[in-house]
Design an enzyme around this catalytic site. Sequence first.
Site, PDB file in Angstrom:
ATOM      1  N   CYS A   1      31.694  38.404  43.779  1.00  0.00           N
ATOM      2  CA  CYS A   1      32.958  39.780  44.455  1.00  0.00           C
ATOM      3  C   CYS A   1      32.771  40.604  43.084  1.00  0.00           C
ATOM      4  O   CYS A   1      33.207  41.724  43.367  1.00  0.00           O
ATOM      5  CB  CYS A   1      34.436  38.830  43.901  1.00  0.00           C
ATOM      6  SG  CYS A   1      34.453  37.321  44.229  1.00  0.00           S
TER       7      CYS A   1
ATOM      8  N   ASP B   1      32.634  40.202  39.967  1.00  0.00           N
ATOM      9  CA  ASP B   1      32.908  40.485  38.554  1.00  0.00           C
ATOM     10  C   ASP B   1      32.899  38.980  37.902  1.00  0.00           C
ATOM     11  O   ASP B   1      33.295  38.080  38.604  1.00  0.00           O
ATOM     12  CB  ASP B   1      33.853  41.243  37.887  1.00  0.00           C
ATOM     13  CG  ASP B   1      35.164  41.580  39.843  1.00  0.00           C
ATOM     14  OD1 ASP B   1      35.376  40.912  40.399  1.00  0.00           O
ATOM     15  OD2 ASP B   1      35.521  42.489  39.438  1.00  0.00           O
TER      16      ASP B   1
ATOM     17  N   CYS C   1      32.460  46.050  36.503  1.00  0.00           N
ATOM     18  CA  CYS C   1      32.596  47.398  36.014  1.00  0.00           C
ATOM     19  C   CYS C   1      32.990  47.419  35.129  1.00  0.00           C
ATOM     20  O   CYS C   1      33.161  47.110  34.154  1.00  0.00           O
ATOM     21  CB  CYS C   1      33.764  48.320  37.366  1.00  0.00           C
ATOM     22  SG  CYS C   1      34.730  47.569  37.229  1.00  0.00           S
TER      23      CYS C   1
ATOM     24  N   CYS D   1      41.520  44.002  37.744  1.00  0.00           N
ATOM     25  CA  CYS D   1      39.563  43.650  36.753  1.00  0.00           C
ATOM     26  C   CYS D   1      41.441  43.243  35.769  1.00  0.00           C
ATOM     27  O   CYS D   1      40.752  42.640  34.933  1.00  0.00           O
ATOM     28  CB  CYS D   1      39.467  45.304  35.875  1.00  0.00           C
ATOM     29  SG  CYS D   1      38.472  45.813  37.251  1.00  0.00           S
TER      30      CYS D   1
END
Lengths: 404, 139
Positions: free
Chosen positions: B37, B39, B62, B105
Site C-alpha cells: 500500500c 506505507d 510519503c 496518512c
Amino acid sequence: MKLPIYMDNHSTTSCDPRVVDAMLPFFTEKFGNSASRNHSFGWEAEEAVDQARRRIAKLIHADAKEIVFTSGATESDNLALKGVVEMYKEKGDHVITSSTEHRAVIDAAKSLEKKGVRVTYLPVDKTGMINPDDVRAAITDKTILISIMLASNEIGTIHPIQEIGKIAKEKGVLFHCDATQGVGKIPVNASEMGIDLMSFTSHKIYGPKGIGALYVRRKAPRVRLVPMIDGGGHERGMRSGTLPVPLIAGFGKAVELCEQEMPTESVRIQGLRDRLQAGITDALEAVYLNGHPTERLPGNLNLSFAYVEGEALLMGVKEIALSSGSACTSATLEPSYVLRALGVGSDLAHSSIRFGLGRFSTPEEVDYTIDRMIKAVNHLREMSPLYEMAKEGIDLKTVQWAAH
Amino acid sequence: MAYSDKVIDHYNNPRNIGSFKKEDEDVGTGIVGAPECGDVMKLQIKVEQDTIVDAKFKTFGCGSAIASSSLATEWLKGKTVEEAGEIKNTDIVQELNLPPVKIHCSVLAEDAIKAALNDYKKKADAETRTETTTASAGA
C-alpha cells in the site's frame, strides 16, 4: 550549475533555442493561413508547412503526404485507433495492444470496448518487452488493428517493432505504433519496420507543445481513417482545422536538429545515463533496474529503491525534477500499472524513480543527482521500518501486514 | 503537490526516529500499514507509571506519512496512556495542514498510536495477572 535541475525529459523537453528562432517569424510578419491559396501570406505559410512536413517525413523514411498534423501524440493515438476501427468495422472488430501502452492508447482502446470492440491486452515479460509470438497467437480473422508502442515512456524498453510489423504484414492486419518516446532519439524507418500508422509529438524532441503527427501509410496498403474532427478538410480530410504554422515550423526545425545530432547526441546521453546508473548502484544496496538492461532508450533510467517510498524520495531531492511510479504521485493512488505489468511487486513499484536525461543534461547535473540521491535514500532508510526488518534478517514477504 | 512548511520540517528533521526493544515490558509497539500500500508505520512508546516517557517511530511512506508519525511521537511524550488514546487523526490533519488526498496518512498515524497503546496494555494486563497468580500461589 543552475538549480533546479530538469531530469524529467520523458515528460516533456525544453524548446531548443534554435527551434524558437525558427518559429518566431510565423507569429508576426509571416502569420498567414497555409490554406489561403490566393495571396503571398498564404503561400509563405504553406511553404513553411511543406518544408516541415518534408523534414518530418524524412526522419521516419516516409513520404511527406503521409504526415497528418495533429495537436499531439494523444490525439494521434486516438485518431489511429478510433479512426481505423470505425473505417474497417465491416472487416472485423478485434484490436490487439499491450498492457504497458501509454494511457492515450489504453484509454482509447477502453472507449472502443464500450462500443463493442474486443481488445486483447498482451502481457509483457519482466523487462517490459512484448513477445512477437504472443502478437501472432492473438491475431484472429476479425483482427483489424495491432497497436504496440516503440518504447516505453516509463521504463524505456524498446519493443521488437520490426518483427511485429512483419507479422502484421503477413496476416494482413494494420499496425499502429505509438513512437512518441522513440522518434528523434533512435532511428525509425516506417517502411522497414512495417508500420502503417505512427504517432509522435514535437515537445518530446525539443520542439513546442501542441503539435504532433500521425503517419498514415499511403501505399501497400493505403490506410484510410474516419476523421474525428470534421471541417475544412485539411490534412487530406483526416484532421480538419487551420494548421498552427508557427508550431509546425518549430516541429520541423526540432526534427531537423534531431536528425543531425542523433548519432552523437544518443551516445552522449547514454553515457550520462550509464554514469548516473553506476554512480547510484555502486553506492547503494538493494537498488533494482526496471526495464530492459540493454534494449532501452538512451536517456531512460528507472530504478526501484527498496525500503523507501518514491514520493518521499522525490521530496528529499526536490531541487531535481524527476518522476515516480509511486501511488502517492498519481491521481488514482495506485502504483504504476506499467511496473505492475512487469511483475514488479507493489512495494517496489511504490519505490520507483524515473530519471529522464536529455539534450541539455550535463555531467555536473548527473554527479550532483548521484550525490543527492544517495543522501536522500540513506536518510529515508534510516527511518524505514522495512529496512530495519530486512537488516534483522526478516523476510518481508512472510510478514502478515495489516493491509488498509 | 506543495507540502506545508510543517510537513517539510518533520521530513527534514524527523523527531524521535529509532526503536525500543519490542520485548521490554514497559514498551508498546504498533506496526500498521503494508508495503504494497506504500506505507508502513512502526510507532513505539515507553511507559513509566502510566505515563509515556518516550516515543519512537520508523516510517516507510510519503512525506506526509513521515510527518504524521513524527508529530505523533512528539505529542505522545508526557501524556498518560489514557490521554494518548484521545489523539485523533483530525488533530494531525489540522496541525500539518494535510490536503484531502493525504488524510489517510493521519489515519494511519492514529491507528499506529492505538496499536502501540493496545500492545502496551496487553503486556501490562498480562503482568498484573502474573503478579496476582504469583501472589495467590505464595499465600
